[in-house]
Scaffold this motif. Structure first.
Motif, PDB file in Angstrom:
ATOM      1  N   ILE A 171       5.032 -61.604 -84.417  1.00 27.23           N
ATOM      2  CA  ILE A 171       5.028 -61.916 -83.084  1.00 27.23           C
ATOM      3  C   ILE A 171       4.239 -60.619 -82.374  1.00 27.23           C
ATOM      4  N   ASN A 225       3.814 -58.763 -79.220  1.00 24.77           N
ATOM      5  CA  ASN A 225       4.226 -58.569 -77.876  1.00 24.77           C
ATOM      6  C   ASN A 225       3.221 -57.707 -76.835  1.00 24.77           C
ATOM      7  N   LEU A 238       7.705 -57.891 -85.652  1.00 23.00           N
ATOM      8  CA  LEU A 238       7.445 -57.710 -84.275  1.00 23.00           C
ATOM      9  C   LEU A 238       6.447 -56.527 -83.825  1.00 23.00           C
ATOM     10  N   THR A 242      10.241 -68.467 -71.631  1.00 23.71           N
ATOM     11  CA  THR A 242      11.252 -67.633 -72.317  1.00 23.71           C
ATOM     12  C   THR A 242      12.389 -67.533 -71.439  1.00 23.71           C
ATOM     13  N   PHE A 259      15.261 -69.646 -77.173  1.00 24.78           N
ATOM     14  CA  PHE A 259      15.376 -68.794 -78.264  1.00 24.78           C
ATOM     15  C   PHE A 259      16.306 -69.516 -79.376  1.00 24.78           C
ATOM     16  N   LEU A 295      13.827 -64.312 -83.536  1.00 23.45           N
ATOM     17  CA  LEU A 295      12.951 -65.252 -83.834  1.00 23.45           C
ATOM     18  C   LEU A 295      12.119 -65.181 -85.044  1.00 23.45           C
ATOM     19  N   VAL A 339       3.691 -63.039 -77.238  1.00 26.95           N
ATOM     20  CA  VAL A 339       4.669 -62.635 -75.961  1.00 26.95           C
ATOM     21  C   VAL A 339       3.790 -62.321 -74.745  1.00 26.95           C
ATOM     22  N   TYR A 385      14.112 -61.393 -79.268  1.00 28.87           N
ATOM     23  CA  TYR A 385      12.674 -61.555 -80.109  1.00 28.87           C
ATOM     24  C   TYR A 385      12.868 -61.397 -81.615  1.00 28.87           C
ATOM     25  N   LEU A 396       4.847 -67.394 -75.950  1.00 25.91           N
ATOM     26  CA  LEU A 396       6.196 -67.132 -75.341  1.00 25.91           C
ATOM     27  C   LEU A 396       5.971 -66.490 -74.050  1.00 25.91           C
TER      28      LEU A 396
END
Length: 346
Positions: free
Chosen positions: A241, A243, A264, A225, A231, A257, A181, A254, A204
């Motif tokens: 993920i 971020n 995340l 995004t 999404f 996802l 991200v 998120y 993203l």
């Protein structure tokens, strides 16, 4: 004692000014480094602007440091004069707690000593890399591989390790689908590292304006995004993920996802609290985690990994007079992808 030229800031709304700071006399295990380059990290901006709490001004930021050893203490064994070295976000720790003994000094139970905006074991405030010299305990100095230029090495000491550590810890690799991200200073490093680890990488980002760069750096896919369909299309897609953004995001969007058992990880550090709906964790045994830089051993591992895989940040070298303008451009996302200060201009 060395008097170092520096750039300091006197308050959250003040411009940078020329300054002179004292660097301590070498202790037995200290290394004196002539700083050649210092990267500008978003953390520098948060701290200089007083967004993360009380700051004792004047402040000299900078924890992405690359330079040359010019002197060593009497009992230093790891480095010699002339070595190419780096310093990251911390310059000491207790060395005795459980986490330090595991090589995770960044999580020192007594609190590690930050490169700037901290207090060292002598009771003096620490000042960072926007300067010409620094004195650091040898165990917190890193060896920069010969095939990485010093200006390109500097951002690896924060942006590199901040993204390498979670990718390494959560085992990004072949067969894993990783999303990054944000396509900024941290994000563009995460893409390269995850790709080199063998993962399938998706960026993203708010828009597609950096898509070409992302794909060239190793991303397999790139989505905006700002498009709600992103999404919907990517629901349940990712094992991991990362971020990297330092702004508030919709965590629930998120989290959805992630696959079953997906994670995340926040490495960006927004000043304001984040909120989430716990059902987005419970429903698929997902995790929301955080990661902060890496220990010294892992940081050296990262540098060697980047050297092996020819991974370097995309940088724009600036003079000391351009720091204020660089801060404005970082906040406006107008940098590809890391500013690096040439300290010879101090």
């Amino acid at each position: 004692m060395v008097m170092a030229k520096a750039r300091a800031v006197d308050g959250p709304d003040k411009p940078f000014r020329a300054a002179e700071i004292k660097r301590r006399d070498l202790d037995l295990h200290d290394v004196l480094i002539e700083i050649k380059y210092a990267g500008i990290c978003h953390s520098d901006i948060h701290t200089a602007h007083g967004e993360w709490g009380q700051v004792n001004y004047p402040l000299v930021p900078g924890h992405e440091i690359a330079g040359i050893v010019t002197d060593v203490g009497a009992k230093v064994t790891k480095y010699k004069i002339g070595d190419r070295v780096g310093v990251g976000c911390m310059v000491d720790s207790c060395g005795e707690c459980e986490n330090c003994l595991k090589g995770e000094e960044q999580y020192c139970l007594k609190g590690n000593i930050q490169t700037y905006a901290g207090v060292d074991k002598y009771g003096e405030p620490t000042q960072g890399g926007y300067s010409t010299h620094i004195v650091v305990q040898e165990n917190f100095v890193l060896k920069i591989p010969d095939n990485i230029e010093l200006d390109e090495a500097a951002p690896l000491l924060c942006a590199g390790i901040t993204t390498y550590s979670p990718l390494n810890h959560w085992k990004a690799g072949p067969g894993e689908k990783v999303a990054v991200v944000g396509m900024g200073g941290l994000g563009h490093m995460a893409v390269q590292i995850a790709h080199a680890m063998g993962a399938e990488v998706t960026v993203l980002s708010q828009t597609l304006k950096k898509k070409e760069d992302g794909l060239q750096l190793g991303a397999d896919h790139y989505y905006a995004t700002s498009n709600p369909e992103t999404f919907e299309k990517l629901n349940g897609s990712f094992d991991l993920i990362i971020n990297t953004v330092s702004a508030k995001i919709n965590l629930d969007a998120y989290l959805r996802l992630l696959t079953l058992d997906g994670t995340l990880v926040n490495v960006g550090a927004p000043a304001e609290p984040l909120a989430l709906n716990v059902f987005n964790l419970i429903g698929h045994r997902r995790s929301f985690a955080g990661s902060m830089i890496g220990g010294i051993r892992e940081t050296q591992e990262m540098l060697d990994f980047c050297a092996e895989h020819k991974i370097v940040p995309k940088i724009e070298v600036i003079s000391a007079e351009q720091i204020d303008e660089a801060y404005k451009r970082v906040l406006a996302s107008d940098v590809k992808y890391r500013f690096v200060i040439d300290t010879s201009t101090m």
